[in-house]
Scaffold this motif. Structure first.
Motif, PDB file in Angstrom:
ATOM      1  N   ILE A   1      43.682  71.914  63.973  1.00  0.00           N
ATOM      2  CA  ILE A   1      44.126  71.309  65.224  1.00  0.00           C
ATOM      3  C   ILE A   1      45.490  70.652  65.064  1.00  0.00           C
ATOM      4  O   ILE A   1      46.383  70.832  65.900  1.00  0.00           O
ATOM      5  CB  ILE A   1      43.084  70.289  65.718  1.00  0.00           C
ATOM      6  CG1 ILE A   1      41.810  71.006  66.170  1.00  0.00           C
ATOM      7  CG2 ILE A   1      43.646  69.446  66.864  1.00  0.00           C
ATOM      8  CD1 ILE A   1      40.644  70.069  66.465  1.00  0.00           C
ATOM      9  N   GLY A   2      45.680  69.894  64.012  1.00  0.00           N
ATOM     10  CA  GLY A   2      46.950  69.184  63.811  1.00  0.00           C
ATOM     11  C   GLY A   2      48.129  70.127  63.719  1.00  0.00           C
ATOM     12  O   GLY A   2      49.192  69.872  64.309  1.00  0.00           O
ATOM     13  N   PHE A   3      47.955  71.222  62.980  1.00  0.00           N
ATOM     14  CA  PHE A   3      49.049  72.189  62.872  1.00  0.00           C
ATOM     15  C   PHE A   3      49.358  72.816  64.220  1.00  0.00           C
ATOM     16  O   PHE A   3      50.533  73.003  64.578  1.00  0.00           O
ATOM     17  CB  PHE A   3      48.716  73.285  61.857  1.00  0.00           C
ATOM     18  CG  PHE A   3      49.778  74.343  61.769  1.00  0.00           C
ATOM     19  CD1 PHE A   3      50.957  74.089  61.082  1.00  0.00           C
ATOM     20  CD2 PHE A   3      49.631  75.557  62.408  1.00  0.00           C
ATOM     21  CE1 PHE A   3      51.973  75.046  61.029  1.00  0.00           C
ATOM     22  CE2 PHE A   3      50.632  76.516  62.363  1.00  0.00           C
ATOM     23  CZ  PHE A   3      51.808  76.261  61.664  1.00  0.00           C
ATOM     24  N   GLU A   4      48.333  73.163  64.983  1.00  0.00           N
ATOM     25  CA  GLU A   4      48.573  73.792  66.285  1.00  0.00           C
ATOM     26  C   GLU A   4      49.245  72.827  67.260  1.00  0.00           C
ATOM     27  O   GLU A   4      50.068  73.242  68.086  1.00  0.00           O
ATOM     28  CB  GLU A   4      47.266  74.320  66.870  1.00  0.00           C
ATOM     29  CG  GLU A   4      46.675  75.486  66.107  1.00  0.00           C
ATOM     30  CD  GLU A   4      47.623  76.680  65.999  1.00  0.00           C
ATOM     31  OE1 GLU A   4      48.467  76.876  66.901  1.00  0.00           O
ATOM     32  OE2 GLU A   4      47.522  77.417  65.009  1.00  0.00           O
TER      33      GLU A   4
ATOM     34  N   MET B   1      42.964  61.266  68.123  1.00  0.00           N
ATOM     35  CA  MET B   1      41.963  62.329  68.092  1.00  0.00           C
ATOM     36  C   MET B   1      40.579  61.724  67.891  1.00  0.00           C
ATOM     37  O   MET B   1      40.246  61.223  66.825  1.00  0.00           O
ATOM     38  CB  MET B   1      42.271  63.331  66.978  1.00  0.00           C
ATOM     39  CG  MET B   1      41.608  64.669  67.173  1.00  0.00           C
ATOM     40  SD  MET B   1      41.984  65.467  68.781  1.00  0.00           S
ATOM     41  CE  MET B   1      43.763  65.700  68.642  1.00  0.00           C
ATOM     42  N   SER B   2      39.798  61.761  68.956  1.00  0.00           N
ATOM     43  CA  SER B   2      38.416  61.295  68.902  1.00  0.00           C
ATOM     44  C   SER B   2      37.506  62.500  68.718  1.00  0.00           C
ATOM     45  O   SER B   2      37.880  63.461  68.042  1.00  0.00           O
ATOM     46  CB  SER B   2      38.093  60.498  70.173  1.00  0.00           C
ATOM     47  OG  SER B   2      36.807  59.937  70.093  1.00  0.00           O
ATOM     48  N   SER B   3      36.326  62.486  69.323  1.00  0.00           N
ATOM     49  CA  SER B   3      35.381  63.590  69.159  1.00  0.00           C
ATOM     50  C   SER B   3      34.268  63.447  70.182  1.00  0.00           C
ATOM     51  O   SER B   3      33.943  62.334  70.626  1.00  0.00           O
ATOM     52  CB  SER B   3      34.766  63.557  67.757  1.00  0.00           C
ATOM     53  OG  SER B   3      33.657  64.442  67.660  1.00  0.00           O
ATOM     54  N   VAL B   4      33.634  64.567  70.518  1.00  0.00           N
ATOM     55  CA  VAL B   4      32.453  64.500  71.369  1.00  0.00           C
ATOM     56  C   VAL B   4      31.326  63.718  70.693  1.00  0.00           C
ATOM     57  O   VAL B   4      30.418  63.212  71.359  1.00  0.00           O
ATOM     58  CB  VAL B   4      31.942  65.902  71.760  1.00  0.00           C
ATOM     59  CG1 VAL B   4      32.918  66.600  72.682  1.00  0.00           C
ATOM     60  CG2 VAL B   4      31.654  66.753  70.523  1.00  0.00           C
ATOM     61  N   ASN B   5      31.411  63.588  69.372  1.00  0.00           N
ATOM     62  CA  ASN B   5      30.396  62.809  68.667  1.00  0.00           C
ATOM     63  C   ASN B   5      30.534  61.317  68.924  1.00  0.00           C
ATOM     64  O   ASN B   5      29.627  60.552  68.586  1.00  0.00           O
ATOM     65  CB  ASN B   5      30.458  63.102  67.161  1.00  0.00           C
ATOM     66  CG  ASN B   5      29.979  64.497  66.844  1.00  0.00           C
ATOM     67  OD1 ASN B   5      28.806  64.811  66.984  1.00  0.00           O
ATOM     68  ND2 ASN B   5      30.904  65.366  66.449  1.00  0.00           N
ATOM     69  N   GLY B   6      31.650  60.918  69.519  1.00  0.00           N
ATOM     70  CA  GLY B   6      31.782  59.552  70.002  1.00  0.00           C
ATOM     71  C   GLY B   6      31.183  59.368  71.380  1.00  0.00           C
ATOM     72  O   GLY B   6      31.125  58.249  71.902  1.00  0.00           O
TER      73      GLY B   6
ATOM     74  N   ARG C   1      44.098  75.839  69.363  1.00  0.00           N
ATOM     75  CA  ARG C   1      45.154  75.773  70.363  1.00  0.00           C
ATOM     76  C   ARG C   1      44.647  75.233  71.700  1.00  0.00           C
ATOM     77  O   ARG C   1      45.413  74.686  72.486  1.00  0.00           O
ATOM     78  CB  ARG C   1      45.797  77.150  70.559  1.00  0.00           C
ATOM     79  CG  ARG C   1      47.315  77.064  70.466  1.00  0.00           C
ATOM     80  CD  ARG C   1      47.938  78.420  70.290  1.00  0.00           C
ATOM     81  NE  ARG C   1      49.180  78.514  71.026  1.00  0.00           N
ATOM     82  CZ  ARG C   1      50.359  78.115  70.572  1.00  0.00           C
ATOM     83  NH1 ARG C   1      50.450  77.540  69.384  1.00  0.00           N
ATOM     84  NH2 ARG C   1      51.453  78.258  71.303  1.00  0.00           N
ATOM     85  N   ASP C   2      43.345  75.368  71.958  1.00  0.00           N
ATOM     86  CA  ASP C   2      42.773  74.747  73.149  1.00  0.00           C
ATOM     87  C   ASP C   2      42.942  73.228  73.081  1.00  0.00           C
ATOM     88  O   ASP C   2      43.277  72.573  74.079  1.00  0.00           O
ATOM     89  CB  ASP C   2      41.285  75.085  73.274  1.00  0.00           C
ATOM     90  CG  ASP C   2      41.021  76.561  73.496  1.00  0.00           C
ATOM     91  OD1 ASP C   2      41.830  77.207  74.211  1.00  0.00           O
ATOM     92  OD2 ASP C   2      40.032  77.076  72.957  1.00  0.00           O
ATOM     93  N   ILE C   3      42.706  72.675  71.922  1.00  0.00           N
ATOM     94  CA  ILE C   3      42.842  71.230  71.731  1.00  0.00           C
ATOM     95  C   ILE C   3      44.322  70.840  71.756  1.00  0.00           C
ATOM     96  O   ILE C   3      44.701  69.797  72.306  1.00  0.00           O
ATOM     97  CB  ILE C   3      42.201  70.784  70.409  1.00  0.00           C
ATOM     98  CG1 ILE C   3      40.812  71.418  70.221  1.00  0.00           C
ATOM     99  CG2 ILE C   3      42.140  69.267  70.345  1.00  0.00           C
ATOM    100  CD1 ILE C   3      39.843  71.168  71.343  1.00  0.00           C
ATOM    101  N   ALA C   4      45.164  71.699  71.199  1.00  0.00           N
ATOM    102  CA  ALA C   4      46.601  71.428  71.186  1.00  0.00           C
ATOM    103  C   ALA C   4      47.166  71.357  72.603  1.00  0.00           C
ATOM    104  O   ALA C   4      47.992  70.489  72.918  1.00  0.00           O
ATOM    105  CB  ALA C   4      47.333  72.488  70.369  1.00  0.00           C
ATOM    106  N   HIS C   5      46.745  72.257  73.470  1.00  0.00           N
ATOM    107  CA  HIS C   5      47.249  72.254  74.843  1.00  0.00           C
ATOM    108  C   HIS C   5      46.822  70.993  75.590  1.00  0.00           C
ATOM    109  O   HIS C   5      47.599  70.430  76.365  1.00  0.00           O
ATOM    110  CB  HIS C   5      46.777  73.507  75.577  1.00  0.00           C
ATOM    111  CG  HIS C   5      47.618  74.715  75.320  1.00  0.00           C
ATOM    112  ND1 HIS C   5      48.884  74.868  75.855  1.00  0.00           N
ATOM    113  CD2 HIS C   5      47.397  75.813  74.555  1.00  0.00           C
ATOM    114  CE1 HIS C   5      49.390  76.019  75.448  1.00  0.00           C
ATOM    115  NE2 HIS C   5      48.519  76.611  74.654  1.00  0.00           N
TER     116      HIS C   5
ATOM    117  N   LEU D   1      50.644  64.173  76.211  1.00  0.00           N
ATOM    118  CA  LEU D   1      51.934  63.708  75.687  1.00  0.00           C
ATOM    119  C   LEU D   1      53.066  63.912  76.691  1.00  0.00           C
ATOM    120  O   LEU D   1      54.066  63.197  76.652  1.00  0.00           O
ATOM    121  CB  LEU D   1      52.277  64.451  74.399  1.00  0.00           C
ATOM    122  CG  LEU D   1      51.435  64.141  73.162  1.00  0.00           C
ATOM    123  CD1 LEU D   1      51.792  65.122  72.036  1.00  0.00           C
ATOM    124  CD2 LEU D   1      51.630  62.697  72.687  1.00  0.00           C
ATOM    125  N   SER D   2      52.900  64.854  77.585  1.00  0.00           N
ATOM    126  CA  SER D   2      54.006  65.307  78.431  1.00  0.00           C
ATOM    127  C   SER D   2      54.226  64.416  79.645  1.00  0.00           C
ATOM    128  O   SER D   2      53.380  63.602  80.026  1.00  0.00           O
ATOM    129  CB  SER D   2      53.745  66.740  78.906  1.00  0.00           C
ATOM    130  OG  SER D   2      52.795  66.753  79.962  1.00  0.00           O
TER     131      SER D   2
END
Length: 261
Positions: free
Chosen positions: A21-24, A145-150, A221-225, A231-232
């Motif tokens: 995810i971070g790289f994407e 970056m959180s998670s659905v586990n939260g 890339r879904d998470i990246a978008h 951010l935008s």
């Protein structure tokens, strides 16, 4: 919608960006005009990420390897962004670790390491970048970056889930602190995502696809978008929010059979 060169003139720091995810996220930012400082724990993965990103646009990326829960390394990330590109306007606290284990036998060392990486690292990274944005009088945007586990319980993930719920609340709480300086902060909660790490488990994709309403795991890339949207400037009036990207999993929340994380 992320338009072409949406991030031209911006400088981002992305932790945990060696792969997945971070790289994407870093790649999407570079593709749309940002300069990026990437961080990964290991020298080799950091070097590979920088090389790949610089093939997209030469000179768009520099790397700072190391443990992003280390306060000295965090400060180095900010200083590198300033020295290489002149400012920091965007930041993504993506680094995180998962240390599954039974609650009744969960070891202190795993508990402490998870808190150090997921909470201490995130908290002080945000503090460092926000202080720089404030000093430069530079409006900025930060994504955690959180998670659905939260959001929903999963067996054997008590410590990880606790840290991710805390990250979501951190983004909400810091609206009070950061808004006076035109700094926005939000979080993203991925569901099951097929990365280099998760697919080391040969059953991961099939197991999680079966319990995800849309029938498949997310691509990084879904998470990246989703992150890039927050951010935008298209999200200029959004702060303190958590965006769940999970193919509908939290709407129904069935767990796959076995311990597949």
């Amino acid at each position: 919608m992320i338009s072409e060169k949406m991030f031209r003139g911006h400088v981002a720091i992305v932790t945990g960006a060696g792969e997945g995810i971070g790289f994407e996220i870093a790649r999407l930012l570079v593709e749309h005009g940002a300069k990026v400082v990437v961080n990964s724990l290991h020298d080799e993965s950091n070097e590979k990420a920088v090389k790949k990103l610089n093939t997209i646009i030469e000179g768009s990326c520099v790397g700072v390897p190391g443990d992003s829960s280390d306060l000295t390394l965090i400060q180095k990330l900010v200083e590198t962004a300033k020295s290489a590109f002149g400012k920091v306007t965007l930041a993504v606290a993506n680094t995180g670790i998962t240390t599954p284990g039974d609650f009744f036998s969960y070891p202190l060392e795993d508990f402490q390491r998870t808190l150090d990486v997921n909470l201490k690292g995130t908290y002080f990274f945000v503090q460092a970048v926000a202080k720089q944005m404030r000093a430069d009088k530079c409006a900025g945007s930060i994504v955690l970056m959180s998670s659905v586990n939260g959001e929903q319980a999963n067996r054997n993930l008590s410590t990880y889930a606790m840290t991710k719920a805390a990250i979501t609340m951190l983004a909400k709480n810091l609206v009070i602190e950061l808004s006076p300086y035109a700094i926005r902060i939000n979080s993203v909660s991925p569901g099951a995502t097929s990365t280099e790490r998760t697919t080391e488990d040969s059953e991961y994709e099939e197991a999680w696809s079966e319990v995800t309403p849309l029938g498949q795991t997310a691509d990084p890339r879904d998470i990246a978008h989703a992150t890039a949207f927050l951010l935008s400037k298209n999200a200029r009036h959004i702060t303190g929010q958590n965006l769940i990207v999970d193919g509908g999993w939290t709407a129904t929340s069935p767990a796959p059979e076995g311990d597949t994380f």
